[in-house]
Design a protein around this motif. Structure first.
Motif, PDB file in Angstrom:
ATOM      1  N   ALA A 256       0.831  -1.207   0.000  1.00 25.30           N
ATOM      2  CA  ALA A 256       0.000   0.000   0.000  1.00 25.30           C
ATOM      3  C   ALA A 256       0.862   1.252   0.000  1.00 25.30           C
ATOM      4  O   ALA A 256       0.567   2.228  -0.696  1.00 25.30           O
ATOM      5  N   LEU A 257       1.943   1.238   0.771  1.00 25.78           N
ATOM      6  CA  LEU A 257       2.804   2.420   0.870  1.00 25.78           C
ATOM      7  C   LEU A 257       3.543   2.670  -0.435  1.00 25.78           C
ATOM      8  O   LEU A 257       3.574   3.788  -0.952  1.00 25.78           O
ATOM      9  N   ILE A 258       4.147   1.620  -0.987  1.00 26.84           N
ATOM     10  CA  ILE A 258       4.960   1.774  -2.195  1.00 26.84           C
ATOM     11  C   ILE A 258       4.086   2.012  -3.421  1.00 26.84           C
ATOM     12  O   ILE A 258       4.374   2.860  -4.264  1.00 26.84           O
ATOM     13  N   HIS A 259       2.975   1.281  -3.527  1.00 24.38           N
ATOM     14  CA  HIS A 259       2.196   1.264  -4.761  1.00 24.38           C
ATOM     15  C   HIS A 259       1.101   2.316  -4.808  1.00 24.38           C
ATOM     16  O   HIS A 259       0.479   2.506  -5.856  1.00 24.38           O
ATOM     17  N   ALA A 260       0.841   2.983  -3.698  1.00 24.69           N
ATOM     18  CA  ALA A 260      -0.274   3.921  -3.690  1.00 24.69           C
ATOM     19  C   ALA A 260       0.181   5.369  -3.615  1.00 24.69           C
ATOM     20  O   ALA A 260      -0.135   6.178  -4.479  1.00 24.69           O
ATOM     21  N   ALA A 261       0.955   5.691  -2.579  1.00 22.05           N
ATOM     22  CA  ALA A 261       1.164   7.109  -2.280  1.00 22.05           C
ATOM     23  C   ALA A 261       2.598   7.582  -2.419  1.00 22.05           C
ATOM     24  O   ALA A 261       2.836   8.778  -2.370  1.00 22.05           O
TER      25      ALA A 261
END
Length: 647
Positions: A256-261
């Motif tokens: 979620a951290l790497i791929h989203a924001a």
């Protein structure tokens, strides 16, 4: 309030302090202490950003706030400061990175609480946030490159967090190596900037280009294409997208951290930050648009048949990043950043919701083994539904506004733009289909794993999901016109009018109709006639197999690039270095030792008279050396030589 603007250095420093405390002392701290440090650091950074926001608005719409410009490199005419800057673009990015990043930290407390290396995980997470904020705040390309490389390092550590698992360790190395290819392009671009502008500072480059409006193409195209190569690596565009799907091997909050924001949006942010260079090269902009459109539809087709819930979302991320590059390529920079922001909300929501499903299913990630989770995981089902509707582009959710802005901007770019619009529209159809496929397979119907007893996640995980769901609903309500107007001082107003209200409405209706069609097809195949999907796959075995195996791109890369490179490396290491150089050197040294031993062996005869003779000879040589006036002899050597020549 203005004091916040002079303390921008606190934004990256606070996560870095969290990294140091947990990295050094975390093993000895209780879990509650590790958690407190890990959460306070990003929360404090987010609060500093919130405090700076009203002060920034009060400073004026065209403000460019620079803080702590300390000399870093001074060599002749070259002067590079280590400076942080805040403008409209970096402010939006900071709010997204620190805000969504903090929510992911909170979610991680519940998700990772039983994992070994809890302290190590949060130290890496804080380190990642530190480097990402450095990247965003950078006032010149070199400081940006520090953050750029730093997020690459932190992503390697996070993707390979389960380093004892071979697939995770390999995924971390794959991400690290593939990104080095893009980083090479960024480095070449910096060298070209220094050679042609004498500076790496973004404002100075913009000023020099503004003073020379006739400067088009040529070296500017080379610089822009090199920057595009760097962006393609970080933001997973063709041909460097292959690392991102494998990054699923890391913990789900990392995805979620790497791929989203954060990391994958770095390339989009970098192009928007250096847009003045791309504005002077129509060819470079065309390359960005074409690569983005190709990546969007290519990744979407792969996502149609994937069965791992996280891999579906991974290819969805690649596809959505393609949308952002499409927006950049048609010079709709505001629309691209708008989609970056809304995507951060709904994609972080979808990844964390997938983590909640995996948590409730005891680690199961295969969609074919799920089903019937709507009643077992009601909160997760509700927020996932919002995320799916948002990414599919249904009004009034966030994804509808940002995706429509990109498609409308592409439509106004002439025949080529209309082709890009058509590709984007087909991608929207595919996106709607595979996201509703995921929704049906995971949550509706009957359970396909009756032996598993799913359970809802704790509120430490559900709380961030609810907040992100709310942002996914209202995140687009600001509207592209207001958003573009706010970003105008940083990137210019790049969103063209779609041709009047009637055309805008028509384009919106078409986009929503396409999303509805994708939902209808998914409903037909996975709810009304569940056996029909298998029949379609059986009727098209070749196409299904190609998509399921991701067009065999990894295998092609392995055969064409990796294996030949390994063979050459082995030849150089084994034959040239090991056998020829090291082996030859060892043979030479061995031969010298053998020859020396053979000579010395002659002296070791065991004959006492021989030893006495050698002793006497040595003593005579020593006396000769000590008694002969060598200084006088050497001084007279030229005279002796001349005298002998005269005779």
């Amino acid at each position: 309030m203005n004091g916040y603007l002079h303390h921008l250095w606190l934004i990256p420093l606070l996560p870095f302090a969290g990294f140091l405390v947990n990295g050094i002392l975390g093993r000895r701290l209780p879990k509650a202490g590790v958690t407190a440090v890990a959460l306070i650091a990003p929360l404090a950074a987010f609060l500093v950003v919130l405090g700076a926001t009203p002060a920034f608005f009060a400073a004026g719409a065209a403000s460019w706030v620079e803080t702590c410009p300390q000399p870093w490199i001074v060599a002749g005419a070259l002067h590079v400061d280590f400076s942080f800057v805040l403008d409209q673009l970096s402010l939006v990015m900071l709010l997204v990175v620190t805000g969504v990043g903090f929510l992911i930290h909170v979610y991680s407390v519940g998700y990772m609480k039983h994992e070994e290396g809890y302290w190590r995980y949060f130290s890496y997470l804080n380190l990642f946030l530190f480097f990402m904020t450095v990247l965003v705040l950078a006032g010149n390309a070199l400081v940006m490159f520090v953050g750029w490389e730093g997020v690459g390092l932190a992503s390697y550590l996070l993707i390979g967090f389960y380093f004892q698992k071979k697939s995770a360790a390999d995924a971390g190395k794959k991400a690290f190596i593939v990104n080095r290819i893009g980083d090479f392009g960024f480095l070449i671009a910096m060298f070209l900037l220094l050679a042609n502008f004498g500076t790496l500072t973004f404002t100075e480059i913009g000023a020099k280009l503004a003073a020379s409006p006739a400067w088009q193409g040529g070296v500017l195209t080379c610089i822009a294409l090199c920057l595009m190569l760097g962006a393609a690596g970080k933001s997973a565009q063709i041909p460097l997208y292959i690392w991102l799907p494998d990054a699923m091997e890391g913990p789900t909050p990392v995805s979620a951290l790497i791929h989203a924001a954060t990391m994958v949006t770095a390339g989009v942010y970098m192009i928007a930050r250096t847009h003045v260079l791309f504005d002077h090269s129509a060819f470079a902009l065309s390359v960005v648009a074409i690569v983005g459109a190709a990546t969007a539809i290519f990744a979407a087709t792969i996502g149609l048949v994937q069965n791992d819930i996280k891999r579906v979302l991974a290819y969805s991320t690649v596809s959505q990043l393609g949308y952002m590059f499409l927006g950049l390529g048609v010079a709709a920079y505001s629309a691209s950043i708008f989609h970056l922001m809304t995507h951060a909300f709904f994609k972080a929501l979808l990844f964390l919701a997938a983590g909640s499903v995996i948590h409730g299913m005891g680690g199961e990630q295969d969609l074919r083994k799920m089903g019937g989770l709507r009643k077992k995981l009601p909160v997760t089902f509700a927020v996932t539904t919002i995320g799916v509707l948002a990414i599919a582009g249904f009004p009034p959710l966030a994804g509808f506004f940002s995706k429509d802005a990109i498609l409308a901007a592409a439509f106004t770019q002439g025949p080529g733009g209309k082709l890009l619009w058509a590709v984007g529209l087909i991608t929207a159809l595919l996106t709607s289909f595979y996201m509703f496929r995921l929704w049906y397979l995971a949550f509706l119907g009957e359970s396909r794993s009756p032996e598993v007893h799913p359970h809802e996640s704790p509120w430490s995980m559900l709380g961030p999901l609810v907040i992100l769901a709310g942002l996914s609903v209202v995140g687009g309500w600001v509207g592209i016109e207001r958003f573009a107007g706010f970003l105008a001082p940083s990137v210019g107003e790049r969103v063209a009018e779609a041709g009047g209200n009637s055309l805008e409405i028509i384009l919106m209706v078409v986009a929503v109709a396409v999303a509805a069609l994708g939902w209808f097809i998914a409903d037909l195949l996975y709810r009304q006639r569940p056996a029909r999907a298998a029949e379609v796959a059986a009727a098209l075995p070749l196409g299904y197999k190609v998509l399921l195996n991701k067009y065999y791109v990894d295998e092609i890369y392995a055969a064409v690039i990796v294996k030949p490179l390994l063979a050459v490396s082995r030849f150089i290491l084994e034959w040239v270095v090991d056998i020829a150089i090291l082996g030859g050197l060892a043979w030479l040294l061995g031969g010298v030792a053998t020859l020396t031993g053979a000579i010395l062996q002659r002296w070791q005869s065991g004959n006492l008279r021989s030893y006495a003779a050698w002793l006497a000879a040595g003593a005579a040589a020593l006396l000769l050396f000590l008694l002969v006036p060598w200084t006088t002899v050497l001084a007279n050597l030229p005279a002796i030589h001349i005298g002998m020549a005269g005779r």
